[in-house]
Design a protein around this motif. Structure first.
Motif: not given
Ligand SMILES: [Zn+2]
Length: 313
Positions: A212-213, A199-210
């Protein structure tokens, strides 16, 4: 002649620059070393500097300085920077992370100092901030930030004309600040960051998070949005709400004038992203946000190349 080193979780790049010149020459690049002993990255940097000097036809002994812009976080040991980056050091998250080493840190500054003498190591986002202040969109501003929205999310901060470093050179790791207790962008995949936070910014919105999610790459998502796909646009609204809140939090915490934005996710989609991000700032707490501008990086997609160079005189 000076050596400019850029260390990321994926690759290490070395270039040379003559005194007083912004031209980078004899560029060498290799995938970041992740096997062997935990001095492998430092050894790799030295080998790349040797190769760059050979290509440029100069003696390594003639280098007047070595500047390193590296992905963090850093830890200090005996006053020298070691890397504690979860994409390089396999011991931090353990075997589940799948890295071919069990390092808790990677040596960096101590071996370089032993060989080169004059060495400066900074977080890559802090170095990029310096580059934007010297040559880019933040020239003449004393209270400002540089934010990269890329594979990860990095932040460099400047207050009262001084770039902030912090106790271990880690000031600006706002990409790991919590903004949500769950996935905010309309699906059930946990927003797990490489650092272990959920639930941190990288986990939600970074390129690699996009990727994955949403089960589609950042490029596919933005392509669909550009074509008017409603679901993709909704996801992008949600991503901008996450990153925009982080930007707003930086502005009101540090009383900033402007934030320069770069990184591959932002840079290739700025027409979609910039107005949505600016909307997360405008109108909120006007005493602190009135006139605050978000600006595309003046150095464009060459910010990273200039980052280490900006650390040299
Ligand atoms: Zn994180």
């Amino acid at each position: 002649m000076r050596a400019c080193v850029d260390i990321g979780g994926t690759k290490v790049a070395v270039s040379l620059a003559k005194a007083g010149s912004r031209e980078l020459i004899a560029r060498q690049q290799a995938p970041t070393a992740k096997t062997g002993d935990n001095d492998a990255v430092a050894m790799q940097v030295m080998a790349l500097i040797d190769a760059a000097c050979a290509e440029a036809g100069v003696s390594v002994d003639s280098l007047s300085g070595v500047a390193v812009a590296s992905a963090g976080p850093f830890v200090l040991k005996d006053g020298c920077v070691e890397l504690a980056n979860p994409n390089i050091c396999g011991g931090i998250a353990g075997p589940s992370r799948g890295l071919p080493n069990d390092w808790m840190t990677a040596l960096l500054e101590a071996p370089l100092r032993e060989r080169f003498g004059r060495v400066r190591v900074e977080n890559d986002a802090i170095a990029a901030l310096e580059a934007e202040r010297r040559w880019g969109a933040l020239q003449g501003l004393d209270d400002c930030a540089y934010v990269t929205w890329s594979t990860g999310v990095g932040v460099g901060l400047c207050v009262d004309g001084r770039a902030l470093r912090g106790k271990n050179g880690n000031a600006g790791h706002a990409g790991h600040s919590f903004v949500s207790t769950d996935g905010d962008a309309g699906d059930d995949t946990p927003a797990l960051c490489g650092c272990g936070n959920v639930g941190d910014v990288e986990g939600l919105a970074a390129g690699n998070a996009i990727a994955r999610r949403f089960d589609q790459s950042a490029a596919e998502l933005f392509e669909a949005a550009a074509a008017g796909d409603a679901k993709a646009l909704k996801r992008i609204d949600a991503l901008c709400s996450v990153v925009g809140r982080m930007l707003y939090n930086l502005v009101i915490t540090l009383d900033l004038q402007a934030i320069s934005l770069g990184g591959s996710v932002f840079w290739h989609n700025q027409d979609l992203l910039l107005p949505r991000l600016q909307a997360e700032i405008d109108g909120k707490l006007p005493a602190l946000t009135q006139g605050v501008k978000l600006i595309p990086a003046g150095l464009g997609d060459t910010v990273g190349d200039h980052a280490a160079l900006a650390l040299l005189d």
